[in-house]
Design a protein around this motif. Structure first.
Motif, PDB file in Angstrom:
ATOM      1  N   LEU A  28      -8.275 -12.574  10.571  1.00  0.00           N
ATOM      2  CA  LEU A  28      -8.707 -13.755   9.685  1.00  0.00           C
ATOM      3  C   LEU A  28      -8.113 -13.847   8.351  1.00  0.00           C
ATOM      4  CD1 LEU A  28     -12.073 -14.783  10.917  1.00  0.00           C
ATOM      5  CD2 LEU A  28      -9.956 -15.595  11.759  1.00  0.00           C
ATOM      6  N   VAL A  29      -7.981 -12.500   7.813  1.00  0.00           N
ATOM      7  CA  VAL A  29      -7.717 -12.311   6.476  1.00  0.00           C
ATOM      8  C   VAL A  29      -5.906 -11.865   6.530  1.00  0.00           C
ATOM      9  CG1 VAL A  29      -8.013 -10.903   4.309  1.00  0.00           C
ATOM     10  CG2 VAL A  29      -9.981 -11.354   5.919  1.00  0.00           C
ATOM     11  N   ALA A  30      -5.261 -12.656   5.746  1.00  0.00           N
ATOM     12  CA  ALA A  30      -3.855 -12.215   5.492  1.00  0.00           C
ATOM     13  C   ALA A  30      -3.678 -11.485   4.456  1.00  0.00           C
ATOM     14  CB  ALA A  30      -3.063 -13.801   5.475  1.00  0.00           C
ATOM     15  N   ILE A  31      -3.304 -10.222   4.651  1.00  0.00           N
ATOM     16  CA  ILE A  31      -2.919  -9.257   3.395  1.00  0.00           C
ATOM     17  C   ILE A  31      -1.658  -9.149   3.362  1.00  0.00           C
ATOM     18  CG2 ILE A  31      -3.589  -6.948   2.399  1.00  0.00           C
ATOM     19  CD1 ILE A  31      -6.205  -7.225   3.659  1.00  0.00           C
ATOM     20  N   ALA A  32      -0.779  -9.173   2.360  1.00  0.00           N
ATOM     21  CA  ALA A  32       0.405  -8.831   2.306  1.00  0.00           C
ATOM     22  C   ALA A  32       0.949  -7.367   2.252  1.00  0.00           C
ATOM     23  CB  ALA A  32       0.966  -9.445   0.820  1.00  0.00           C
ATOM     24  N   PRO A  33       1.593  -7.027   2.925  1.00  0.00           N
ATOM     25  CA  PRO A  33       2.088  -5.275   3.162  1.00  0.00           C
ATOM     26  C   PRO A  33       2.851  -4.850   2.018  1.00  0.00           C
ATOM     27  CG  PRO A  33       3.377  -6.514   4.712  1.00  0.00           C
ATOM     28  CD  PRO A  33       2.602  -7.707   3.897  1.00  0.00           C
ATOM     29  N   THR A  34       2.316  -4.674   0.947  1.00  0.00           N
ATOM     30  CA  THR A  34       3.014  -4.016  -0.456  1.00  0.00           C
ATOM     31  C   THR A  34       2.219  -2.844  -0.470  1.00  0.00           C
ATOM     32  OG1 THR A  34       1.146  -5.162  -1.682  1.00  0.00           O
ATOM     33  CG2 THR A  34       3.036  -6.522  -1.403  1.00  0.00           C
ATOM     34  N   LEU A  36       1.067  -1.435  -3.269  1.00  0.00           N
ATOM     35  CA  LEU A  36      -0.147  -1.648  -3.987  1.00  0.00           C
ATOM     36  C   LEU A  36      -1.514  -1.746  -2.828  1.00  0.00           C
ATOM     37  CD1 LEU A  36      -1.715  -1.663  -6.580  1.00  0.00           C
ATOM     38  CD2 LEU A  36      -1.420  -4.048  -6.732  1.00  0.00           C
ATOM     39  N   ASN A  37      -1.223  -2.859  -1.948  1.00  0.00           N
ATOM     40  CA  ASN A  37      -2.340  -2.894  -1.086  1.00  0.00           C
ATOM     41  C   ASN A  37      -2.477  -1.744  -0.186  1.00  0.00           C
ATOM     42  OD1 ASN A  37      -2.841  -5.364  -1.947  1.00  0.00           O
ATOM     43  ND2 ASN A  37      -1.463  -6.566  -0.382  1.00  0.00           N
ATOM     44  N   ALA A  38      -1.457  -1.086  -0.042  1.00  0.00           N
ATOM     45  CA  ALA A  38      -1.609   0.082   0.754  1.00  0.00           C
ATOM     46  C   ALA A  38      -2.518   1.535   0.216  1.00  0.00           C
ATOM     47  CB  ALA A  38      -0.310   0.674   1.360  1.00  0.00           C
ATOM     48  N   ILE A  39      -2.289   1.526  -1.300  1.00  0.00           N
ATOM     49  CA  ILE A  39      -2.715   2.377  -2.100  1.00  0.00           C
ATOM     50  C   ILE A  39      -4.250   2.057  -2.241  1.00  0.00           C
ATOM     51  CG2 ILE A  39      -2.803   3.379  -4.365  1.00  0.00           C
ATOM     52  CD1 ILE A  39       0.090   2.889  -4.372  1.00  0.00           C
ATOM     53  N   LEU A  40      -4.508   0.885  -2.590  1.00  0.00           N
ATOM     54  CA  LEU A  40      -5.769   0.309  -2.863  1.00  0.00           C
ATOM     55  C   LEU A  40      -6.558   0.649  -1.342  1.00  0.00           C
ATOM     56  CD1 LEU A  40      -5.476  -3.014  -4.732  1.00  0.00           C
ATOM     57  CD2 LEU A  40      -6.521  -0.839  -5.477  1.00  0.00           C
ATOM     58  N   GLY A  41      -5.995   0.202  -0.101  1.00  0.00           N
ATOM     59  CA  GLY A  41      -6.761   0.566   1.056  1.00  0.00           C
ATOM     60  C   GLY A  41      -7.227   1.929   1.253  1.00  0.00           C
ATOM     61  N   ILE A  42      -6.298   2.767   0.794  1.00  0.00           N
ATOM     62  CA  ILE A  42      -6.488   4.305   1.128  1.00  0.00           C
ATOM     63  C   ILE A  42      -7.497   4.864   0.129  1.00  0.00           C
ATOM     64  CG2 ILE A  42      -5.307   6.497   1.029  1.00  0.00           C
ATOM     65  CD1 ILE A  42      -2.833   5.179   2.063  1.00  0.00           C
ATOM     66  N   THR A  43      -7.459   4.459  -1.089  1.00  0.00           N
ATOM     67  CA  THR A  43      -8.403   4.923  -2.315  1.00  0.00           C
ATOM     68  C   THR A  43      -9.793   4.537  -2.385  1.00  0.00           C
ATOM     69  OG1 THR A  43      -7.147   3.703  -3.832  1.00  0.00           O
ATOM     70  CG2 THR A  43      -6.257   5.861  -3.355  1.00  0.00           C
ATOM     71  N   ILE A  44      -9.761   2.964  -2.174  1.00  0.00           N
ATOM     72  CA  ILE A  44     -11.164   2.483  -2.487  1.00  0.00           C
ATOM     73  C   ILE A  44     -12.404   3.194  -1.652  1.00  0.00           C
ATOM     74  CG2 ILE A  44     -12.535   0.240  -1.881  1.00  0.00           C
ATOM     75  CD1 ILE A  44     -10.199  -1.289  -2.931  1.00  0.00           C
ATOM     76  N   LEU A  45     -12.372   3.557  -0.691  1.00  0.00           N
ATOM     77  CA  LEU A  45     -13.440   4.016   0.068  1.00  0.00           C
ATOM     78  C   LEU A  45     -13.967   5.501  -0.268  1.00  0.00           C
ATOM     79  CD1 LEU A  45     -15.731   3.893   2.267  1.00  0.00           C
ATOM     80  CD2 LEU A  45     -13.954   5.036   3.931  1.00  0.00           C
ATOM     81  N   PRO A  46     -12.850   6.525  -0.459  1.00  0.00           N
ATOM     82  CA  PRO A  46     -13.189   7.569  -1.144  1.00  0.00           C
ATOM     83  C   PRO A  46     -13.801   7.415  -2.527  1.00  0.00           C
ATOM     84  CG  PRO A  46     -11.016   7.984  -0.226  1.00  0.00           C
ATOM     85  CD  PRO A  46     -11.357   6.523  -0.097  1.00  0.00           C
ATOM     86  N   LEU A  47     -13.367   6.431  -3.453  1.00  0.00           N
ATOM     87  CA  LEU A  47     -13.826   6.209  -4.821  1.00  0.00           C
ATOM     88  C   LEU A  47     -15.390   5.606  -4.682  1.00  0.00           C
ATOM     89  CD1 LEU A  47     -10.703   4.734  -6.572  1.00  0.00           C
ATOM     90  CD2 LEU A  47     -11.766   6.960  -6.836  1.00  0.00           C
TER      91      LEU A  47
END
Length: 66
Positions: A28-34, A36-47
């Motif tokens: 249901l959520v459209a996220i552009a494959p950029t 920045l979005n990849a880096i945020l997706g990887i780093t948010i949980l460990p942070l």
């Protein structure tokens, strides 16, 4: 022993819940494959985990001082 079993069950249920939300709700959520979005997706949980552990350590230190 029941505390460990309860903890394991909680983790498994939360994991199952997150998996279901990602599988069915993620469409249901459209996220552009950029990049920045990849880096945020990887780093948010460990942070978030690091912040939670630091807060927990600070609370533990404060309770030991009293």
């Amino acid at each position: 022993m029941s505390d460990q079993l309860g903890f394991i069950l909680k983790v498994l249920l939360l994991s199952l819940g997150f998996s279901i939300v990602i599988k069915y709700g993620g469409q249901l959520v459209a996220i552009a494959p950029t990049n920045l979005n990849a880096i945020l997706g990887i780093t948010i949980l460990p942070l978030l985990i690091a912040i939670g552990l630091i807060l927990r350590l600070n609370l533990k230190d404060q309770s030991n001082v009293k």
